[in-house]
Design a protein around this motif. Sequence first.
Motif, PDB file in Angstrom:
ATOM      1  N   LYS A  55      17.580  38.289  86.974  1.00 38.21           N
ATOM      2  CA  LYS A  55      16.862  37.020  87.059  1.00 38.21           C
ATOM      3  C   LYS A  55      15.374  37.219  87.320  1.00 38.21           C
ATOM      4  CE  LYS A  55      20.938  34.655  88.902  1.00 38.21           C
ATOM      5  NZ  LYS A  55      21.502  33.924  90.079  1.00 38.21           N
ATOM      6  N   THR A  56      15.029  38.367  87.875  1.00 37.40           N
ATOM      7  CA  THR A  56      13.631  38.679  88.190  1.00 37.40           C
ATOM      8  C   THR A  56      13.297  40.081  87.721  1.00 37.40           C
ATOM      9  OG1 THR A  56      13.664  37.249  90.148  1.00 37.40           O
ATOM     10  CG2 THR A  56      11.893  38.885  90.017  1.00 37.40           C
ATOM     11  N   ILE A  57      12.148  40.243  87.086  1.00 35.08           N
ATOM     12  CA  ILE A  57      11.674  41.563  86.679  1.00 35.08           C
ATOM     13  C   ILE A  57      10.329  41.822  87.355  1.00 35.08           C
ATOM     14  CG2 ILE A  57      10.949  43.048  84.767  1.00 35.08           C
ATOM     15  CD1 ILE A  57      12.706  41.390  82.918  1.00 35.08           C
ATOM     16  N   SER A  58      10.275  42.907  88.121  1.00 35.68           N
ATOM     17  CA  SER A  58       9.013  43.348  88.718  1.00 35.68           C
ATOM     18  C   SER A  58       8.407  44.415  87.823  1.00 35.68           C
ATOM     19  CB  SER A  58       9.258  43.910  90.122  1.00 35.68           C
ATOM     20  OG  SER A  58       9.711  42.889  90.992  1.00 35.68           O
ATOM     21  N   VAL A  59       7.191  44.167  87.340  1.00 34.30           N
ATOM     22  CA  VAL A  59       6.503  45.095  86.445  1.00 34.30           C
ATOM     23  C   VAL A  59       5.371  45.753  87.231  1.00 34.30           C
ATOM     24  CG1 VAL A  59       5.236  45.373  84.282  1.00 34.30           C
ATOM     25  CG2 VAL A  59       7.037  43.632  84.460  1.00 34.30           C
ATOM     26  N   PHE A  60       5.453  47.074  87.388  1.00 38.93           N
ATOM     27  CA  PHE A  60       4.448  47.828  88.132  1.00 38.93           C
ATOM     28  C   PHE A  60       3.543  48.545  87.136  1.00 38.93           C
ATOM     29  CE2 PHE A  60       8.169  47.303  90.757  1.00 38.93           C
ATOM     30  CZ  PHE A  60       7.652  46.940  91.988  1.00 38.93           C
ATOM     31  N   ILE A  61       2.236  48.353  87.271  1.00 41.27           N
ATOM     32  CA  ILE A  61       1.286  48.862  86.276  1.00 41.27           C
ATOM     33  C   ILE A  61       0.265  49.789  86.916  1.00 41.27           C
ATOM     34  CG2 ILE A  61      -0.519  48.235  84.617  1.00 41.27           C
ATOM     35  CD1 ILE A  61       0.900  45.578  84.182  1.00 41.27           C
ATOM     36  N   ASN A  62       0.036  50.913  86.284  1.00 47.20           N
ATOM     37  CA  ASN A  62      -1.104  51.797  86.583  1.00 47.20           C
ATOM     38  C   ASN A  62      -1.486  52.456  85.263  1.00 47.20           C
ATOM     39  OD1 ASN A  62      -3.064  53.228  88.035  1.00 47.20           O
ATOM     40  ND2 ASN A  62      -1.710  54.982  88.251  1.00 47.20           N
ATOM     41  N   SER A  63      -2.420  51.850  84.546  1.00 43.71           N
ATOM     42  CA  SER A  63      -2.684  52.274  83.174  1.00 43.71           C
ATOM     43  C   SER A  63      -4.140  52.018  82.781  1.00 43.71           C
ATOM     44  CB  SER A  63      -1.761  51.512  82.218  1.00 43.71           C
ATOM     45  OG  SER A  63      -2.152  51.702  80.865  1.00 43.71           O
ATOM     46  N   PRO A  64      -4.735  52.965  82.033  1.00 41.46           N
ATOM     47  CA  PRO A  64      -6.086  52.753  81.499  1.00 41.46           C
ATOM     48  C   PRO A  64      -6.091  51.916  80.232  1.00 41.46           C
ATOM     49  CG  PRO A  64      -5.314  54.914  80.836  1.00 41.46           C
ATOM     50  CD  PRO A  64      -4.244  54.332  81.735  1.00 41.46           C
ATOM     51  N   GLY A  65      -4.899  51.495  79.771  1.00 41.41           N
ATOM     52  CA  GLY A  65      -4.819  50.678  78.558  1.00 41.41           C
ATOM     53  C   GLY A  65      -4.350  51.480  77.361  1.00 41.41           C
ATOM     54  N   GLY A  66      -4.686  50.978  76.172  1.00 46.39           N
ATOM     55  CA  GLY A  66      -4.253  51.649  74.948  1.00 46.39           C
ATOM     56  C   GLY A  66      -4.359  50.734  73.752  1.00 46.39           C
ATOM     57  N   ASP A  67      -3.358  50.753  72.906  1.00 47.11           N
ATOM     58  CA  ASP A  67      -3.378  49.992  71.665  1.00 47.11           C
ATOM     59  C   ASP A  67      -3.302  48.489  71.946  1.00 47.11           C
ATOM     60  OD1 ASP A  67      -2.860  50.253  68.533  1.00 47.11           O
ATOM     61  OD2 ASP A  67      -1.554  48.670  69.322  1.00 47.11           O
ATOM     62  N   VAL A  68      -4.246  47.734  71.391  1.00 48.40           N
ATOM     63  CA  VAL A  68      -4.325  46.302  71.693  1.00 48.40           C
ATOM     64  C   VAL A  68      -3.125  45.537  71.165  1.00 48.40           C
ATOM     65  CG1 VAL A  68      -5.707  45.771  69.632  1.00 48.40           C
ATOM     66  CG2 VAL A  68      -5.798  44.256  71.613  1.00 48.40           C
ATOM     67  N   PHE A  69      -2.610  45.912  69.976  1.00 50.11           N
ATOM     68  CA  PHE A  69      -1.498  45.164  69.401  1.00 50.11           C
ATOM     69  C   PHE A  69      -0.197  45.442  70.136  1.00 50.11           C
ATOM     70  CE2 PHE A  69      -4.480  45.631  65.754  1.00 50.11           C
ATOM     71  CZ  PHE A  69      -4.858  44.300  65.695  1.00 50.11           C
ATOM     72  N   ASP A  70       0.013  46.692  70.552  1.00 53.64           N
ATOM     73  CA  ASP A  70       1.173  46.983  71.386  1.00 53.64           C
ATOM     74  C   ASP A  70       1.075  46.222  72.704  1.00 53.64           C
ATOM     75  OD1 ASP A  70       3.253  48.749  70.379  1.00 53.64           O
ATOM     76  OD2 ASP A  70       1.687  50.230  70.110  1.00 53.64           O
ATOM     77  N   SER A  71      -0.118  46.177  73.269  1.00 48.07           N
ATOM     78  CA  SER A  71      -0.310  45.493  74.549  1.00 48.07           C
ATOM     79  C   SER A  71      -0.046  44.002  74.421  1.00 48.07           C
ATOM     80  CB  SER A  71      -1.739  45.739  75.053  1.00 48.07           C
ATOM     81  OG  SER A  71      -1.979  47.119  75.264  1.00 48.07           O
ATOM     82  N   VAL A  72      -0.563  43.387  73.365  1.00 46.62           N
ATOM     83  CA  VAL A  72      -0.331  41.954  73.143  1.00 46.62           C
ATOM     84  C   VAL A  72       1.155  41.687  72.915  1.00 46.62           C
ATOM     85  CG1 VAL A  72      -0.731  40.049  71.536  1.00 46.62           C
ATOM     86  CG2 VAL A  72      -2.646  41.458  72.288  1.00 46.62           C
ATOM     87  N   ALA A  73       1.806  42.554  72.131  1.00 45.30           N
ATOM     88  CA  ALA A  73       3.236  42.375  71.869  1.00 45.30           C
ATOM     89  C   ALA A  73       4.053  42.496  73.149  1.00 45.30           C
ATOM     90  CB  ALA A  73       3.714  43.394  70.839  1.00 45.30           C
ATOM     91  N   ILE A  74       3.718  43.468  74.000  1.00 45.28           N
ATOM     92  CA  ILE A  74       4.421  43.624  75.276  1.00 45.28           C
ATOM     93  C   ILE A  74       4.205  42.387  76.141  1.00 45.28           C
ATOM     94  CG2 ILE A  74       4.498  44.945  77.430  1.00 45.28           C
ATOM     95  CD1 ILE A  74       3.769  47.433  75.720  1.00 45.28           C
ATOM     96  N   HIS A  75       2.982  41.893  76.156  1.00 38.77           N
ATOM     97  CA  HIS A  75       2.683  40.659  76.875  1.00 38.77           C
ATOM     98  C   HIS A  75       3.610  39.525  76.425  1.00 38.77           C
ATOM     99  CE1 HIS A  75       0.106  37.353  78.492  1.00 38.77           C
ATOM    100  NE2 HIS A  75       0.548  36.728  77.410  1.00 38.77           N
ATOM    101  N   ASN A  76       3.709  39.348  75.125  1.00 40.98           N
ATOM    102  CA  ASN A  76       4.510  38.249  74.583  1.00 40.98           C
ATOM    103  C   ASN A  76       6.004  38.460  74.805  1.00 40.98           C
ATOM    104  OD1 ASN A  76       2.234  36.866  73.709  1.00 40.98           O
ATOM    105  ND2 ASN A  76       2.228  37.881  71.721  1.00 40.98           N
ATOM    106  N   LEU A  77       6.451  39.712  74.763  1.00 44.69           N
ATOM    107  CA  LEU A  77       7.855  40.013  75.054  1.00 44.69           C
ATOM    108  C   LEU A  77       8.207  39.617  76.487  1.00 44.69           C
ATOM    109  CD1 LEU A  77       8.163  43.526  73.368  1.00 44.69           C
ATOM    110  CD2 LEU A  77       9.534  41.512  72.759  1.00 44.69           C
TER     111      LEU A  77
END
Length: 238
Positions: A55-77
Amino acid sequence: MNKYFKENINIKSELKVMNQSNDVAEIYIYGAIGGWFSETNANTIKQKLEEIKAKTISVFINSPGGDVFDSVAIHNLLVRHDATINVHIDGLAASGASLIAMAGDTITMPVNAQLMIHNAWTFTGGNKHELRKVANDLESIDKSVLATYMKRFKGSKEELQVLLDAETFLDAEQAIALGLADEVVEEVEKEDEEETNVDEDLTSKQNAILQKFSASANKVDSEQTKEQYKNFFDLFKN
């Protein structure tokens, strides 16, 4: 290309799903995202999310970034997933990673974490027509990026664009003030039971140090001490 990404592109990428139960699952997105940078991409995230029924997903991030389209797709997912998404920025959410962070129903940052936003960039080559097309494409991508931040940003598009143009690093308080985060979190405090087990010898040493400095302070004229501190703080004022 932003300086931080160039220096950290070789950070080992890590994607983990942990502590999955009916109630909570944890996803760790560490290192670069997508493209030829890492295997942490939209496809792998999609596969992980399809397996999660929590019911809940905790997303932990430590990243300098990367491909914009993969990032946008992950956001939307993440946005489309039925679970409540709680994003935790452990160290840095820069560039594409900050886009992923914006998918959170809540976004928390420790006081020492950073969020970085900027315009899209790329590698390219070619004649004048091809270069102009790349510039036009980047402008189109920037509009999509801006729209993602604007869902949370407390201000105008023009104000946000200034921050994107400047490649801006934000601490937790700044991110919250701008609407790009929700809460500052401190380090997890130890339970009282653990605190009572502190080495008594260490406490004794601390007291001894304090007594030593107190004894030394008594030998110094109080007005002289005040003047020393005044001069010290004047350095910072200047």
